[in-house]
Design an enzyme around this catalytic site. Sequence first.
Site, PDB file in Angstrom:
ATOM      1  N   TRP A  62       0.823  -1.223   0.000  1.00  0.00           N
ATOM      2  CA  TRP A  62       0.000   0.000   0.000  1.00  0.00           C
ATOM      3  C   TRP A  62       0.846   1.257   0.000  1.00  0.00           C
ATOM      4  CZ3 TRP A  62      -5.028   1.738   0.097  1.00  0.00           C
ATOM      5  CH2 TRP A  62      -5.249   3.004   0.642  1.00  0.00           C
ATOM      6  N   MET A  63       0.420   2.258  -0.768  1.00  0.00           N
ATOM      7  CA  MET A  63       1.022   3.598  -0.740  1.00  0.00           C
ATOM      8  C   MET A  63      -0.086   4.633  -0.639  1.00  0.00           C
ATOM      9  SD  MET A  63       2.701   5.474  -4.060  1.00  0.00           S
ATOM     10  CE  MET A  63       4.460   5.297  -3.950  1.00  0.00           C
ATOM     11  N   ASN A  64       0.085   5.622   0.266  1.00  0.00           N
ATOM     12  CA  ASN A  64      -0.772   6.810   0.133  1.00  0.00           C
ATOM     13  C   ASN A  64       0.073   8.063   0.067  1.00  0.00           C
ATOM     14  OD1 ASN A  64      -1.150   5.826   3.079  1.00  0.00           O
ATOM     15  ND2 ASN A  64      -2.047   7.818   3.287  1.00  0.00           N
ATOM     16  N   ASP A  65      -0.242   9.097   0.780  1.00  0.00           N
ATOM     17  CA  ASP A  65       0.275  10.453   0.533  1.00  0.00           C
ATOM     18  C   ASP A  65       1.767  10.571   0.215  1.00  0.00           C
ATOM     19  OD1 ASP A  65      -2.130  10.552   1.848  1.00  0.00           O
ATOM     20  OD2 ASP A  65      -1.399  11.641   3.572  1.00  0.00           O
TER      21      ASP A  65
ATOM     22  N   GLN B 294       3.674   7.634   2.334  1.00  0.00           N
ATOM     23  CA  GLN B 294       2.993   6.771   3.298  1.00  0.00           C
ATOM     24  C   GLN B 294       2.992   5.358   2.722  1.00  0.00           C
ATOM     25  OE1 GLN B 294       0.992   7.891   6.480  1.00  0.00           O
ATOM     26  NE2 GLN B 294       2.985   8.830   6.151  1.00  0.00           N
TER      27      GLN B 294
HETATM   28  C1  FRU Z   1      -4.346  11.515   4.193  1.00  0.00           C
HETATM   29  C2  FRU Z   1      -3.979  10.953   5.564  1.00  0.00           C
HETATM   30  C3  FRU Z   1      -3.180  11.940   6.365  1.00  0.00           C
HETATM   31  C4  FRU Z   1      -2.438  11.065   7.311  1.00  0.00           C
HETATM   32  C5  FRU Z   1      -2.136   9.875   6.462  1.00  0.00           C
HETATM   33  C6  FRU Z   1      -2.082   8.563   7.187  1.00  0.00           C
HETATM   34  O1  FRU Z   1      -4.532  10.547   3.216  1.00  0.00           O
HETATM   35  O2  FRU Z   1      -5.165  10.589   6.233  1.00  0.00           O
HETATM   36  O3  FRU Z   1      -3.946  12.937   6.988  1.00  0.00           O
HETATM   37  O4  FRU Z   1      -1.275  11.683   7.796  1.00  0.00           O
HETATM   38  O5  FRU Z   1      -3.131   9.823   5.472  1.00  0.00           O
HETATM   39  O6  FRU Z   1      -1.652   7.553   6.336  1.00  0.00           O
END
Ligand code: FRU
Length: 481
Positions: A25-28, A44
């Site tokens: 998984w990858m986010n921000d 992330q």
């Molecule tokens: C946004 C968020 C951020 C938080 C991060 C956690 O996508 O909810 O606010 O720092 O993702 O993964």
Amino acid sequence: MKNQQLSEFNRNERPVFHLTPERGWMNDPNGFSRYGGQYHLFYQYYPDATCWGPTRWGHAVSEDLIKWERLPDAMIPDRDYDIGGCFSGTALTCEDGRHMLMYTGCCPDPEDRQDRGLQTQCIAFGDGTKYEKYRSNPVITADKLPQGGDSHEFRDPKIWQEQDGTYRAVIANHNADHGAQILLYRSADGLDWEFVKALADTGDKPGWMWECPDFFPLEDRDILMTGTMGEVHTICRIGKYDHEAETFREDCWQSMEQGFDFYAGQTVPADDGRRILIGWMQNPQTAQKRGIDFPINGQMSIPRELTLDGGRLLQKPVRELESYRTDGVTYRDVILEDGEEIRLDGIRGRTVDMELSLRLGEQEAEGTSSYEMFRMRFAADGEHYTEFTYEPQTSVVTMDRNCSGPGKTELTRVQTKTRDRKGRMDIRVLLDRLSAEIFINDGEQVMSAVIYTDRHAEDITFYVKGTAMMDIAKYRIKENK
Ligand code: FRU
């Protein structure tokens, strides 16, 4: 996950010019910065599954924003204060040359009835490869929140240094009275922080909580950009920051993305003065609902160059992408006839950079005819396609991925109004193996979509109701291994 599945994915499906996690998984995007002559992008990252889990900071570096090299993870959630995740944050270069990261530590709060984590702000220092958390973390805790500020919705610091060498940070917070608010903090050394004020709050704008603020100068303005929770958006407020009075006067605001998938954007100043934005190419509300089995979930957007034009923010793909173009095919004055769906030789593919200019058919000048609707389908085969349409009379554009095939979420159709240009429409279309990004009228609007259509669906077709003329330049984007 089996290694064979991963290597097959790498060969056939992994996006070619968008940054993806090695697995999981990858986010921000996080800590987007220049350091040691390179672009650094952290993100992330949860490698153990394709859904969100306690995030660490993945790390990649690039010379040109297109070709990325993954480095060892910069931080993992291994302290009491961040065991629930090393959440989003930003980076800067200290005077002593160290790379400094400011991030949110999240840890369980047994007292919270909704089972939310406690969020505090933390620091780490590194040399561009290895990072160590500051021994006196966290540096900003709940006692430095203004009255009513929620310590479970307090995250994503954006840090910067003022001319006099002191530090500032803006941090997202929820307050039951004001809804979303962006808090300003001040520090002499980047470690010992005091609360200054709420720099902005919800007012007439969307979102009960704002996340991932970025605050940066652009030309003669300052921009406060945030992701909004609720109805997901990325919005930016364009105005002026008074560094003495520490106030932000907003002139106007706009939404930065009209498609499905763009969130948590961060910017970096390039050495040549450009301001470059990158975002998580995903919609946080649908990211975990795709129902397909892939070894990765998450990718970054194409980095976008930001400029202002008469108070409006424009976004264009970074020019560095152009050196990855190959196999150019161009057409001029293609006549699109009423009701005929056409394909053009050489105009197809799934790693594509295409510029398309549409205008009224030849007789239009005399006012004898017009077109009611233009439609382009891409990532198409006999069965599947994703669709972009434009209706000049109403200036409405639509992106529809209802027929894009597997991994579809309930969010399949988006619409927005463009500027009326009397039947003219200029778009730049970027297709990578799992996405489409459409830049409308020189970047006045952008529509991004993740799609999971089978990679053999490479057709691109055009159709109008009425008659129209079109110029096209299409390139394949080279693999950059
Ligand atoms: C946004 C968020 C951020 C938080 C991060 C956690 O996508 O909810 O606010 O720092 O993702 O993964």
